[in-house]
Scaffold this motif. Structure first.
Motif, PDB file in Angstrom:
ATOM      1  N   GLY A 245       0.855  -1.189   0.000  1.00  0.00           N
ATOM      2  CA  GLY A 245       0.000   0.000   0.000  1.00  0.00           C
ATOM      3  C   GLY A 245       0.887   1.234   0.000  1.00  0.00           C
ATOM      4  N   THR A 246       0.479   2.232   0.755  1.00  0.00           N
ATOM      5  CA  THR A 246       1.297   3.438   0.894  1.00  0.00           C
ATOM      6  C   THR A 246       2.670   3.050   1.434  1.00  0.00           C
ATOM      7  N   GLY A 284       4.316   2.120  -1.798  1.00  0.00           N
ATOM      8  CA  GLY A 284       3.615   2.933  -2.790  1.00  0.00           C
ATOM      9  C   GLY A 284       3.947   4.418  -2.744  1.00  0.00           C
ATOM     10  N   ALA A 285       4.129   4.956  -1.536  1.00  0.00           N
ATOM     11  CA  ALA A 285       4.430   6.394  -1.454  1.00  0.00           C
ATOM     12  C   ALA A 285       5.777   6.690  -2.101  1.00  0.00           C
ATOM     13  N   LEU A 287       6.987   5.135  -4.636  1.00  0.00           N
ATOM     14  CA  LEU A 287       6.759   5.113  -6.090  1.00  0.00           C
ATOM     15  C   LEU A 287       6.086   6.407  -6.544  1.00  0.00           C
ATOM     16  N   PHE A 349      10.801  -0.870  -8.729  1.00  0.00           N
ATOM     17  CA  PHE A 349      10.118  -2.124  -8.352  1.00  0.00           C
ATOM     18  C   PHE A 349      11.127  -3.131  -7.785  1.00  0.00           C
ATOM     19  N   GLY A 378      -3.128  -4.817  -1.185  1.00  0.00           N
ATOM     20  CA  GLY A 378      -2.758  -3.416  -1.398  1.00  0.00           C
ATOM     21  C   GLY A 378      -2.668  -3.073  -2.874  1.00  0.00           C
ATOM     22  N   GLY A 380      -0.374  -2.243  -4.950  1.00  0.00           N
ATOM     23  CA  GLY A 380       0.678  -2.811  -5.796  1.00  0.00           C
ATOM     24  C   GLY A 380       0.414  -4.258  -6.191  1.00  0.00           C
ATOM     25  N   TRP A 386       5.122  -6.475 -11.608  1.00  0.00           N
ATOM     26  CA  TRP A 386       5.795  -6.370 -10.309  1.00  0.00           C
ATOM     27  C   TRP A 386       5.691  -7.702  -9.557  1.00  0.00           C
TER      28      TRP A 386
HETATM   29  N1  ADP Z   1      -0.005   0.150 -11.458  1.00  0.00           N
HETATM   30  C1  ADP Z   1       0.556   0.168 -10.265  1.00  0.00           C
HETATM   31  N2  ADP Z   1       1.656  -0.561 -10.003  1.00  0.00           N
HETATM   32  C2  ADP Z   1       2.250  -0.563  -8.794  1.00  0.00           C
HETATM   33  N3  ADP Z   1       1.788   0.143  -7.740  1.00  0.00           N
HETATM   34  C3  ADP Z   1       0.691   0.886  -7.922  1.00  0.00           C
HETATM   35  C4  ADP Z   1       0.014   0.943  -9.164  1.00  0.00           C
HETATM   36  N4  ADP Z   1      -1.050   1.765  -9.012  1.00  0.00           N
HETATM   37  C5  ADP Z   1      -1.022   2.217  -7.730  1.00  0.00           C
HETATM   38  N5  ADP Z   1       0.021   1.686  -7.071  1.00  0.00           N
HETATM   39  C6  ADP Z   1       0.424   1.932  -5.685  1.00  0.00           C
HETATM   40  O1  ADP Z   1      -0.614   1.553  -4.811  1.00  0.00           O
HETATM   41  C7  ADP Z   1      -0.542   2.390  -3.648  1.00  0.00           C
HETATM   42  C8  ADP Z   1      -1.920   2.511  -3.018  1.00  0.00           C
HETATM   43  O2  ADP Z   1      -2.291   1.271  -2.489  1.00  0.00           O
HETATM   44  P1  ADP Z   1      -3.429   1.178  -1.356  1.00  0.00           P
HETATM   45  O3  ADP Z   1      -3.473  -0.242  -0.919  1.00  0.00           O
HETATM   46  O4  ADP Z   1      -4.680   1.788  -1.895  1.00  0.00           O
HETATM   47  O5  ADP Z   1      -2.793   2.120  -0.256  1.00  0.00           O
HETATM   48  P2  ADP Z   1      -3.220   2.472   1.261  1.00  0.00           P
HETATM   49  O6  ADP Z   1      -2.078   1.972   2.079  1.00  0.00           O
HETATM   50  O7  ADP Z   1      -3.295   3.967   1.260  1.00  0.00           O
HETATM   51  O8  ADP Z   1      -4.537   1.805   1.540  1.00  0.00           O
HETATM   52  C9  ADP Z   1      -0.047   3.720  -4.138  1.00  0.00           C
HETATM   53  O9  ADP Z   1       0.821   4.313  -3.191  1.00  0.00           O
HETATM   54  C10 ADP Z   1       0.640   3.406  -5.457  1.00  0.00           C
HETATM   55  O10 ADP Z   1       2.013   3.679  -5.430  1.00  0.00           O
END
Ligand code: ADP
Ligand code: 5RP
Length: 419
Positions: A245-246, A284-285, A287, A349, A378, A380, A386
């Motif tokens: 996730g983030t 994710g953050a 990225l 990645f 999450g 990713g 990936w």
């Molecule tokens: N196509 C993608 N490939 C890899 N990572 C991605 C892609 N699209 C979004 N993300 C990542 O997914 C993350 C969000 O995941 P999420 O599970 O919704 O986060 P949270 O922890 O806020 O709930 C973002 O920070 C982003 O970097």
């Protein structure tokens, strides 16, 4: 004929609440969510948490036979706390899981008195929050999930998972004496039970408000991280779950606890076993610091996950890392930046996959069972390129999770508790 028995999980995450309704076979009957932003937006305000829960719960119950609900449980963000006055009313706003303690003297006292293995160390210590809340005049404190559950059943009780970062000792199953020496008033801490223990029944007011039967049980919940693990269906020692996730979090089901604060590793007591792991600031953050989600989706098909870039990145959104390296000053490493964006994303990645692999390796080095599978949840998790790249590094099966909703995991906990 009486209606089929149903069980509800309520998840309070960073941005909102979700509710999931399942039957005794674990089949999902309904889900609903409600964003905190739709209720005024202050994510620290417990009344906003409750408004989001009420709305998600009412929406989910509107899709099923509410009077058939036998039990419910609540999960919340791990370490988020609220102070209560003598009358049980909330004092001020909540202290969130990622709010650092502003008073170094509190942290020093915890550092001096807590055993090195405690999960209460560090700037976001839950034990520090307990001291801060007492200073505000709180005579009791509740973790976020405890407080929501108390709205439904009236009992003031926590679970071993939500209590861990406040200093609870899950091995001895008690609040340890060092907490008092570190300045925490033990009388302000709730009694603690194992997640999945029945703590009471819904109050007449809650039953009337939501159309629940008066004998609907309330079951002790857990943290959002543990709930996500349970939701995936991972159940054998050696099963790992990575949340992309983030942030990047890693949890491994273990037959023994692993505590190594020097690597940011802690263990939750969970359904008779242990969930060992930690949370990295990468993910994710890190990225999103370079690419939008749309750009990642566009660039990913140009990446060959069976090739290596030869670059050695450690992507972080800002300096500082918690796990598998605990170093508050660790710099992000994302240079040299390749001219081709797809190659740059490939290297990012790979860097995060390397951190994930190191995380599982560390756990194994410290005595955790050998990794046998990794389920991923999450944002990713939806990226197949990936996933393939990670599979090469991890070298284990990567089954699809049964669910990636923490609320579903908490509904399973309600089911276990009521069985
Ligand atoms: N196509 C993608 N490939 C890899 N990572 C991605 C892609 N699209 C979004 N993300 C990542 O997914 C993350 C969000 O995941 P999420 O599970 O919704 O986060 P949270 O922890 O806020 O709930 C973002 O920070 C982003 O970097
Ligand atoms: O960061 C969080 C907020 O969503 C999580 O609560 C945390 O990462 C999970 O902690 P735990 O391992 O105690 O469940």
């Amino acid at each position: 004929m009486s209606a089929e028995a149903l069980y509800i999980g309520i998840d309070l995450g960073t941005s909102g609440a979700r509710a999931a309704v399942i039957d005794a076979a674990g089949t999902l009957h309904a889900t609903a969510k409600s964003a905190m932003a739709d209720h005024g937006g202050d994510h620290r305000d417990p009344q906003i948490w409750w408004a989001a829960v009420r709305s998600a719960l009412a929406a989910a119950l509107g899709m099923v036979e509410a009077r058939a609900v036998r039990a419910l449980a609540v999960d919340g963000t791990s370490g988020t706390m609220v102070g209560l006055g003598a009358d049980g009313a909330v004092i001020g706003t909540g202290l969130m899981y990622n709010d650092p303690c502003p008073d170094p003297a509190i942290l020093d006292a915890i550092a001096r008195h807590a055993p090195p293995t405690s999960a209460a160390h560090g700037p976001t210590s839950g034990a520090a929050r307990a001291v801060l809340l007492s200073r505000r005049g709180a005579v009791r404190m509740a973790h976020q999930a405890d407080w929501i559950a108390s709205r439904l059943c009236g009992a003031w009780v926590s679970d071993a998972n939500n209590a861990l970062k406040t200093g609870y000792d899950p091995v001895a199953a008690r609040w340890p004496d060092w907490l008092a020496a570190a300045g925490v008033d033990l009388r302000t801490l709730p009694p603690v039970v194992e997640p999945g223990t029945v703590t009471g029944r819904v109050t007449p007011a809650a039953a009337a408000a939501f159309g629940l039967p008066p004998d609907c049980r309330v079951v002790a919940g857990t943290t959002d991280g543990c709930a996500s693990f349970l939701a995936t269906g991972a159940e054998a020692a050696g099963d790992g779950v990575t949340a992309l996730g983030t942030t990047l979090t890693v949890k491994l089901l273990s037959d023994r606890p692993i505590f190594a604060p020097e690597y940011g590793i802690y263990s939750h007591r969970f359904l008779g076993r242990w969930l060992a792991g930690g949370a990295s600031n990468s993910g994710g953050a890190a990225l999103l610091a370079h690419f939008t989600a749309a750009q990642m989706a566009d660039l990913s098909p140009r990446i060959d996950p069976d090739q290596d870039t030869g670059l050695d990145f450690y992507p972080l959104p800002a300096p500082g890392e918690r796990f598998p390296i605990a170093d508050p000053a660790l710099p992000s490493r994302t240079i040299p930046r390749p001219a081709d964006d797809a190659r740059f994303l490939h290297a990012l990645f790979e860097g995060i996959a390397g951190i994930e692999a190191l995380a599982y390796r560390r756990l194994a080095e410290l005595g955790a069972p050998a990794l046998t599978s990794v389920r991923t949840v999450g944002g990713g998790a939806a990226n197949p390129v990936w996933t393939r790249l990670r599979a090469r590094r991890l070298g284990v099966a990567m089954p699809a999770p049964r669910s990636d909703e923490a609320a579903f995991g908490t509904a399973l906990l309600a089911l276990r508790g009521a069985a």
